[in-house]
Design a protein around this motif. Structure first.
Motif, PDB file in Angstrom:
ATOM      1  N   ALA A 182       0.835  -1.207   0.000  1.00 59.44           N
ATOM      2  CA  ALA A 182       0.000   0.000   0.000  1.00 59.44           C
ATOM      3  C   ALA A 182       0.870   1.258   0.000  1.00 59.44           C
ATOM      4  O   ALA A 182       0.588   2.217  -0.733  1.00 59.44           O
ATOM      5  CB  ALA A 182      -0.934  -0.001   1.202  1.00 59.44           C
ATOM      6  N   PHE A 183       1.932   1.268   0.800  1.00 57.92           N
ATOM      7  CA  PHE A 183       2.844   2.419   0.852  1.00 57.92           C
ATOM      8  C   PHE A 183       3.439   2.694  -0.527  1.00 57.92           C
ATOM      9  O   PHE A 183       3.384   3.812  -1.034  1.00 57.92           O
ATOM     10  CB  PHE A 183       3.975   2.176   1.863  1.00 57.92           C
ATOM     11  CG  PHE A 183       5.068   3.199   1.780  1.00 57.92           C
ATOM     12  CD1 PHE A 183       4.918   4.443   2.385  1.00 57.92           C
ATOM     13  CD2 PHE A 183       6.233   2.933   1.079  1.00 57.92           C
ATOM     14  CE1 PHE A 183       5.928   5.399   2.296  1.00 57.92           C
ATOM     15  CE2 PHE A 183       7.243   3.883   0.992  1.00 57.92           C
ATOM     16  CZ  PHE A 183       7.086   5.120   1.598  1.00 57.92           C
ATOM     17  N   GLY A 215       2.565   7.328   4.969  1.00 57.81           N
ATOM     18  CA  GLY A 215       3.159   6.858   6.218  1.00 57.81           C
ATOM     19  C   GLY A 215       4.669   6.836   6.233  1.00 57.81           C
ATOM     20  O   GLY A 215       5.275   6.405   7.217  1.00 57.81           O
ATOM     21  N   GLY A 216       5.313   7.291   5.156  1.00 61.85           N
ATOM     22  CA  GLY A 216       6.765   7.365   5.143  1.00 61.85           C
ATOM     23  C   GLY A 216       7.261   8.468   6.056  1.00 61.85           C
ATOM     24  O   GLY A 216       6.508   9.365   6.435  1.00 61.85           O
ATOM     25  N   ARG A 217       8.528   8.392   6.420  1.00 60.29           N
ATOM     26  CA  ARG A 217       9.144   9.410   7.271  1.00 60.29           C
ATOM     27  C   ARG A 217      10.130  10.220   6.438  1.00 60.29           C
ATOM     28  O   ARG A 217      10.902   9.664   5.661  1.00 60.29           O
ATOM     29  CB  ARG A 217       9.865   8.757   8.449  1.00 60.29           C
ATOM     30  CG  ARG A 217       8.898   8.110   9.431  1.00 60.29           C
ATOM     31  CD  ARG A 217       9.621   7.347  10.511  1.00 60.29           C
ATOM     32  NE  ARG A 217      10.167   6.115   9.917  1.00 60.29           N
ATOM     33  CZ  ARG A 217      11.321   5.568  10.247  1.00 60.29           C
ATOM     34  NH1 ARG A 217      12.086   6.101  11.169  1.00 60.29           N
ATOM     35  NH2 ARG A 217      11.720   4.453   9.663  1.00 60.29           N
ATOM     36  N   GLN A 232       5.484  14.216  -1.133  1.00 62.02           N
ATOM     37  CA  GLN A 232       4.185  14.435  -0.479  1.00 62.02           C
ATOM     38  C   GLN A 232       3.403  13.130  -0.365  1.00 62.02           C
ATOM     39  O   GLN A 232       2.823  12.826   0.678  1.00 62.02           O
ATOM     40  CB  GLN A 232       3.372  15.475  -1.241  1.00 62.02           C
ATOM     41  CG  GLN A 232       3.912  16.878  -1.129  1.00 62.02           C
ATOM     42  CD  GLN A 232       3.128  17.862  -1.985  1.00 62.02           C
ATOM     43  OE1 GLN A 232       2.529  17.511  -2.998  1.00 62.02           O
ATOM     44  NE2 GLN A 232       3.124  19.123  -1.557  1.00 62.02           N
ATOM     45  N   ALA A 233       3.347  12.365  -1.450  1.00 56.49           N
ATOM     46  CA  ALA A 233       2.588  11.115  -1.446  1.00 56.49           C
ATOM     47  C   ALA A 233       3.193  10.100  -0.483  1.00 56.49           C
ATOM     48  O   ALA A 233       2.468   9.387   0.219  1.00 56.49           O
ATOM     49  CB  ALA A 233       2.522  10.533  -2.858  1.00 56.49           C
ATOM     50  N   ALA A 234       4.509  10.021  -0.441  1.00 49.54           N
ATOM     51  CA  ALA A 234       5.177   9.066   0.452  1.00 49.54           C
ATOM     52  C   ALA A 234       4.924   9.418   1.913  1.00 49.54           C
ATOM     53  O   ALA A 234       4.686   8.532   2.739  1.00 49.54           O
ATOM     54  CB  ALA A 234       6.669   9.023   0.156  1.00 49.54           C
TER      55      ALA A 234
END
Length: 128
Positions: free
Chosen positions: A17-18, A90-92, A84-86
């Protein structure tokens, strides 16, 4: 030179999903997915463009130390959109979009850490 690469991920569903969300602004989509029954080893998912998966995730123990993967973007706006999308997925943040002139004058990149700590970068080498 490199045809494809991949990383092992702890939570295959969450990572799929990420990456689906984070790579979409770069024009990359989920193109292939195979279960352990098919591969004989583990579940895998391949992301890419033009029908060719070039980045794969596989269910398993994440690489240690985490790896760095840079994905080419066609424009600086695509790098911004990836970042922005990452983050929304839920990305850091591991480096906001911007020039990295120590690499070369037009190197424009952004860095995020995926759910397993892998350093994923989008980079554009073109002049604005």
């Amino acid at each position: 030179m490199i045809d494809h690469t991949g990383v092992a991920v702890r939570d295959f569903t969450a990572s799929r999903a990420f990456y689906t969300q984070a790579l979409a602004p770069l024009g990359y989509g989920l193109l292939a997915e195979f279960t352990a029954a098919v591969t004989g080893h583990t579940d895998v998912a391949g992301f890419g463009e033009h029908g060719k998966p070039g980045f794969w995730i596989s269910r398993g123990t994440p690489n240690q130390p985490p790896v760095h993967v840079a994905i080419r973007a066609g424009s600086r706006a695509m790098v911004d959109a990836f970042h922005q999308a990452a983050l929304a997925a839920g990305g850091r943040d591991n480096g906001a979009p911007g020039l990295r002139p120590h690499y070369h004058p037009h190197y424009y990149g952004a860095f995020v850490l995926d759910p397993d700590g892998h350093n994923i970068e989008a980079v554009c080498h073109e002049a604005p």
